[in-house]
Design a protein around this motif. Structure first.
Motif, PDB file in Angstrom:
ATOM      1  N   ASN A 111       0.904  -5.760   1.073  1.00  0.00           N
ATOM      2  CA  ASN A 111       2.021  -4.833   0.851  1.00  0.00           C
ATOM      3  C   ASN A 111       2.750  -5.153  -0.448  1.00  0.00           C
ATOM      4  N   TRP A 112       2.914  -6.446  -0.738  1.00  0.00           N
ATOM      5  CA  TRP A 112       3.553  -6.859  -1.993  1.00  0.00           C
ATOM      6  C   TRP A 112       2.737  -6.390  -3.188  1.00  0.00           C
ATOM      7  N   LEU A 113       1.416  -6.554  -3.129  1.00  0.00           N
ATOM      8  CA  LEU A 113       0.554  -6.109  -4.225  1.00  0.00           C
ATOM      9  C   LEU A 113       0.673  -4.599  -4.433  1.00  0.00           C
ATOM     10  N   ARG A 114       0.647  -3.849  -3.348  1.00  0.00           N
ATOM     11  CA  ARG A 114       0.757  -2.390  -3.458  1.00  0.00           C
ATOM     12  C   ARG A 114       2.107  -1.981  -4.045  1.00  0.00           C
ATOM     13  N   ALA A 136      -6.099  -4.304  -0.909  1.00  0.00           N
ATOM     14  CA  ALA A 136      -4.861  -3.565  -1.131  1.00  0.00           C
ATOM     15  C   ALA A 136      -5.115  -2.190  -1.742  1.00  0.00           C
ATOM     16  N   GLY A 137      -6.363  -1.898  -2.082  1.00  0.00           N
ATOM     17  CA  GLY A 137      -6.707  -0.604  -2.661  1.00  0.00           C
ATOM     18  C   GLY A 137      -6.355  -0.473  -4.127  1.00  0.00           C
ATOM     19  N   LEU A 138      -6.270  -1.595  -4.848  1.00  0.00           N
ATOM     20  CA  LEU A 138      -5.846  -1.555  -6.249  1.00  0.00           C
ATOM     21  C   LEU A 138      -7.001  -1.528  -7.234  1.00  0.00           C
ATOM     22  N   SER A 157     -18.809  -6.275   1.454  1.00  0.00           N
ATOM     23  CA  SER A 157     -17.536  -5.848   2.038  1.00  0.00           C
ATOM     24  C   SER A 157     -17.010  -4.567   1.400  1.00  0.00           C
ATOM     25  N   PHE A 158     -17.295  -4.389   0.107  1.00  0.00           N
ATOM     26  CA  PHE A 158     -16.804  -3.218  -0.632  1.00  0.00           C
ATOM     27  C   PHE A 158     -17.964  -2.584  -1.392  1.00  0.00           C
ATOM     28  N   PRO A 159     -18.847  -1.890  -0.690  1.00  0.00           N
ATOM     29  CA  PRO A 159     -20.071  -1.382  -1.321  1.00  0.00           C
ATOM     30  C   PRO A 159     -19.832  -0.371  -2.438  1.00  0.00           C
ATOM     31  N   ASP A 160     -18.644   0.229  -2.497  1.00  0.00           N
ATOM     32  CA  ASP A 160     -18.359   1.209  -3.548  1.00  0.00           C
ATOM     33  C   ASP A 160     -17.800   0.568  -4.812  1.00  0.00           C
ATOM     34  N   LEU A 161     -17.584  -0.758  -4.794  1.00  0.00           N
ATOM     35  CA  LEU A 161     -17.028  -1.462  -5.945  1.00  0.00           C
ATOM     36  C   LEU A 161     -18.052  -2.459  -6.477  1.00  0.00           C
TER      37      LEU A 161
END
Length: 335
Positions: A111-114, A136-138, A157-161
Motif C-alpha cells: 500500500n505504501w508503494l502504491r 504492488a502493480g507498479l 509468478s508474473f508471466p506477463d512481465l
C-alpha cells in the motif's frame, strides 16, 4: 541518521560541485531477509559523494514496515531510522529485498508503494525488490530487472512481465538493479545525472569500483567466459538449450537447428565440457527447477512441468540425485 552524520571528513581532497536547494533524499525500505551487500552498495556512494564534496548533496534513511529492526539474509540485524511514512516531494524510494522475495512484502508495504507512486514519487527495487513492485502493480511496460538467480521464479509468478538481463535499468520513474555491485552502478548513474561525470568517477574510485559498461551491461558472464571457449557452435548449442527448458529439444532437434551432426555435437561437448550434450541439458533443467523451488510457491508437479519433466516421480528422483534431498524434503528443510 542525524543531520550531522550525512557529511563526514575524509582523507581525500574535496571537489567543488555547484548545487543549490535542499539535498536529495533517498528512502530505503528493507524487507525481511534483504541482501545487505546490495543495501550497503547503494548507500555508500551517496555517503562518499557528500564526503568528497564536503556538502550535503544527499540524505538517506532506512525504513522497515513497522519501524522494528529486521534480520538480513546474512543473519545481521539492521535498526531502521523510521517506520513507513510519506516521502519528501523530490525523494527517491527503493524497496530492498533478498531471499524468498515472493513472501516478504506485507500489505502495508504494498500500500505504501502504491501511495507513493500515485503521488508521483520515483520508486525502485534493489536486488529482488522487483517482486514487491510487481505485487504492488507498479511494473507495466517499463524496462526493469532483478537478480538473475531470481528471474526464473519471477517469470513464473508474473508471466506477463519480462525482466532484462542487465545490471540495472532506469525507465522513467522506475529504477531497478540486480543487487550487489549493480546497486553501486545504479547510484553512480544517478550521481552523474545530477552532479556530473567527474563526481561519479571520484566516487567510483573511492569505492574501488570499476564501473560497468552502462545500463546495457549483462549481469552474468556470457557462456564464452564461463566455459573458457569461443567456439560458436558450442555457444549456440548452450543458448538453444537454455531457451528451451520447459519444452526440451531432443538431440536430433538440437542437431537439426544447429545444422551439425550428432557426432560433431557430442565431440564439442566432450572436448570443452567433458560431458555429453544431454547431460549438460539435463543439469540446466534441474538448476532451473532448483531456482523455482526456492523462489516460488509452485507445487512439485508444476515445477517438474516447467522444467521439462513429464513425470513428477522421475523429476523427484533426479532432483534428489543432484541436490541430495527430494523436492518435498528440500522445501520443508528451508521453510
Amino acid at each position: 541518521m542525524t543531520e550531522d552524520n550525512f557529511v563526514q571528513k575524509g582523507a581525500s581532497a574535496t571537489l567543488a560541485v555547484p548545487h543549490s536547494g535542499a539535498p536529495q533524499d533517498f528512502y530505503f525500505l528493507l524487507l525481511p531477509k534483504a541482501t545487505m551487500l546490495a543495501v550497503a552498495a547503494a548507500i555508500e556512494p551517496l555517503r562518499i559523494a557528500n564526503q568528497v564534496t564536503n556538502s550535503k548533496l544527499y540524505r538517506w534513511y532506512i525504513l522497515t514496515e513497522d519501524g522494528a529492526p529486521i534480520r538480513c539474509s546474512n543473519g545481521m540485524m539492521v535498526t531502521p531510522d523510521m517506520a513507513l511514512q510519506p516521502m519528501t516531494s523530490e525523494a527517491l524510494g527503493f524497496v530492498c529485498s533478498g531471499v524468498e522475495p515472493q513472501s516478504t512484502a506485507g500489505d502495508a508495504t504494498l500500500n505504501w508503494l502504491r501511495r507513493e507512486s500515485r503521488f508521483g514519487r520515483a520508486i525502485g527495487g534493489i536486488c529482488t525488490g522487483a517482486f514487491a513492485l510487481a505485487q504492488a502493480g507498479l511494473i507495466r511496460d517499463q524496462a526493469f530487472t532483478l537478480h538473475w538467480e531470481n528471474q526464473p521464479g519471477f517469470q513464473e509468478s508474473f508471466p506477463d512481465l519480462t525482466p532484462s538481463a542487465n545490471t540495472f535499468e532506469i525507465s522513467g520513474a522506475l529504477m531497478t538493479c540486480g543487487g550487489g555491485n549493480a546497486a553501486t552502478d545504479l547510484m553512480l548513474n544517478l550521481i552523474e545525472a545530477r552532479h556530473g561525470k567527474q563526481l561519479a568517477i571520484i566516487v567510483a574510485d573511492m569505492c574501488l569500483h570499476v564501473r560497468s559498461g552502462g545500463q546495457a551491461t549483462p549481469q552474468k558472464s556470457n557462456y564464452a567466459v564461463a566455459i573458457g571457449s569461443r567456439n560458436q557452435r558450442l555457444l549456440n548449442a548452450l543458448q538453444l538449450m537454455q531457451s528451451a527448458i520447459e519444452d526440451p529439444l531432443t538431440i536430433g532437434e538440437l542437431c537439426e537447428q544447429l545444422d551439425i551432426s550428432r557426432r560433431q555435437l557430442e565431440r564439442l561437448f566432450s572436448r570443452y565440457l567433458a560431458q555429453s550434450p544431454m547431460h549438460v541439458y539435463f543439469d540446466m533443467r534441474l538448476s532451473h527447477a532448483f531456482a523455482l523451488m526456492n523462489e516460488t510457491s509452485m507445487s512439485v508437479t508444476e515445477i517438474a512441468l516447467a522444467s521439462g519433466f513429464n513425470s513428477s516421480t522421475h523429476f523427484s528422483r533426479q532432483f534428489k540425485r543432484k541436490f541430495g534431498a527430494s523436492p518435498h524434503f528440500f522445501r520443508k528443510g528451508w521453510s
